[in-house]
Design a protein around this motif. Sequence first.
Motif, PDB file in Angstrom:
ATOM      1  N   UNK A 189       0.830  -1.203   0.000  1.00 63.40           N
ATOM      2  CA  UNK A 189       0.000   0.000   0.000  1.00 63.40           C
ATOM      3  C   UNK A 189       0.862   1.251   0.000  1.00 63.40           C
ATOM      4  N   UNK A 190       0.228   2.373  -0.290  1.00 64.49           N
ATOM      5  CA  UNK A 190       0.892   3.673  -0.282  1.00 64.49           C
ATOM      6  C   UNK A 190       0.184   4.560   0.736  1.00 64.49           C
ATOM      7  N   UNK A 191       0.799   4.801   1.901  1.00 66.82           N
ATOM      8  CA  UNK A 191       0.131   5.581   2.948  1.00 66.82           C
ATOM      9  C   UNK A 191      -0.079   7.045   2.578  1.00 66.82           C
ATOM     10  N   UNK A 192       0.603   7.506   1.522  1.00 66.70           N
ATOM     11  CA  UNK A 192       0.472   8.913   1.124  1.00 66.70           C
ATOM     12  C   UNK A 192      -0.550   9.118   0.012  1.00 66.70           C
ATOM     13  N   UNK A 193      -1.078   8.032  -0.542  1.00 72.37           N
ATOM     14  CA  UNK A 193      -2.020   8.149  -1.667  1.00 72.37           C
ATOM     15  C   UNK A 193      -3.269   8.903  -1.231  1.00 72.37           C
ATOM     16  N   UNK A 201     -11.125  -3.456   9.097  1.00 71.63           N
ATOM     17  CA  UNK A 201     -10.511  -2.423   9.934  1.00 71.63           C
ATOM     18  C   UNK A 201      -9.007  -2.346   9.682  1.00 71.63           C
ATOM     19  N   UNK A 202      -8.356  -3.515   9.597  1.00 73.13           N
ATOM     20  CA  UNK A 202      -6.913  -3.551   9.329  1.00 73.13           C
ATOM     21  C   UNK A 202      -6.559  -2.849   8.030  1.00 73.13           C
ATOM     22  N   UNK A 213     -16.206   0.956   2.210  1.00 72.12           N
ATOM     23  CA  UNK A 213     -15.502   1.933   1.385  1.00 72.12           C
ATOM     24  C   UNK A 213     -14.047   2.021   1.840  1.00 72.12           C
ATOM     25  N   UNK A 214     -13.242   2.730   1.063  1.00 75.80           N
ATOM     26  CA  UNK A 214     -11.819   2.857   1.384  1.00 75.80           C
ATOM     27  C   UNK A 214     -11.410   4.328   1.310  1.00 75.80           C
ATOM     28  N   UNK A 241      -6.192   5.346   6.856  1.00 73.66           N
ATOM     29  CA  UNK A 241      -6.081   5.526   8.301  1.00 73.66           C
ATOM     30  C   UNK A 241      -6.294   4.168   8.955  1.00 73.66           C
ATOM     31  N   UNK A 242      -5.245   3.691   9.602  1.00 69.02           N
ATOM     32  CA  UNK A 242      -5.302   2.379  10.227  1.00 69.02           C
ATOM     33  C   UNK A 242      -5.662   2.507  11.703  1.00 69.02           C
TER      34      UNK A 242
END
Length: 261
Positions: free
Chosen positions: A57-61, A225-226, A243-244, A249-250
């Motif tokens: 994943x890309x946390x900044x996307x 949730x994860x 939805x995403x 946000x984890x």
Amino acid sequence: MMYGAKTDRDKDNKWRSLKEQRNDPSAYEDIDLGISETNVNANDRQEPVLVRNIPPYDPTADTSENAYLLDEIIPKSMREHLLEIVRHFESGEISSKGYGSFVSKRVHKLKELQGEDKKRFAWILSYIQHLLSLLARNGSMSNRKWKGRNENQISHGPATPQAVYRRLLFMFTEPGSSVMPTEKKELLTNYILVLTLFADDFRSNPSDICEDLKMTRQNLKPYYDQLGCKSVTEGAFKSTFMTLPAPLKFPKEVTRKRRRQ
């Protein structure tokens, strides 16, 4: 002679004293071993590294489309092996090939798509099915049965191409065996859920994938949730969709501060 004897005795006493000190741990109490209070505090301040058991994943996307990296989830080298579903659909064989509920109820969209969009949707649906098949094989067969049979020919949906199958075994089973530990099973489930979000344009009703995974929505909630998903309900007595939101946000991880030794 007396002088020599006294000198020898003094040497013996000195060496005996040194030997006793070496064997006495208290003799080292005041020696600086290089572990300063500053270093201990610095180590205490270091944050633990958290490795999430989820797809790349890309946390900044800032868009749902880019939050999870589809090019790494389904590598380009695998995609040519994931187009048989198009032939199955166009020939009317879908219902006889053992596709799961999620794929079967969405495969009709292939008729509405063209070119690269059609191929992309086919890759996603096929990969979901092959992941589900691997999970079903692992859950329904003992390790002993696996060893003596060609696992790829066991009937759990359409046959998985060998190139895809080898990759899935490498990713989700123990090296040199077909054993799928709990951690890998959870990772595989997260891969499936992420791909269902792609298939449903990031607004997914989990009912069909719950059926395929043989899990309730409540069971799947920790997985969603994860992944950073949120549930959305349009109103009373209406369906709930996953939805995403982006950026991802984890959930916060509860960690215990390391005790100073």
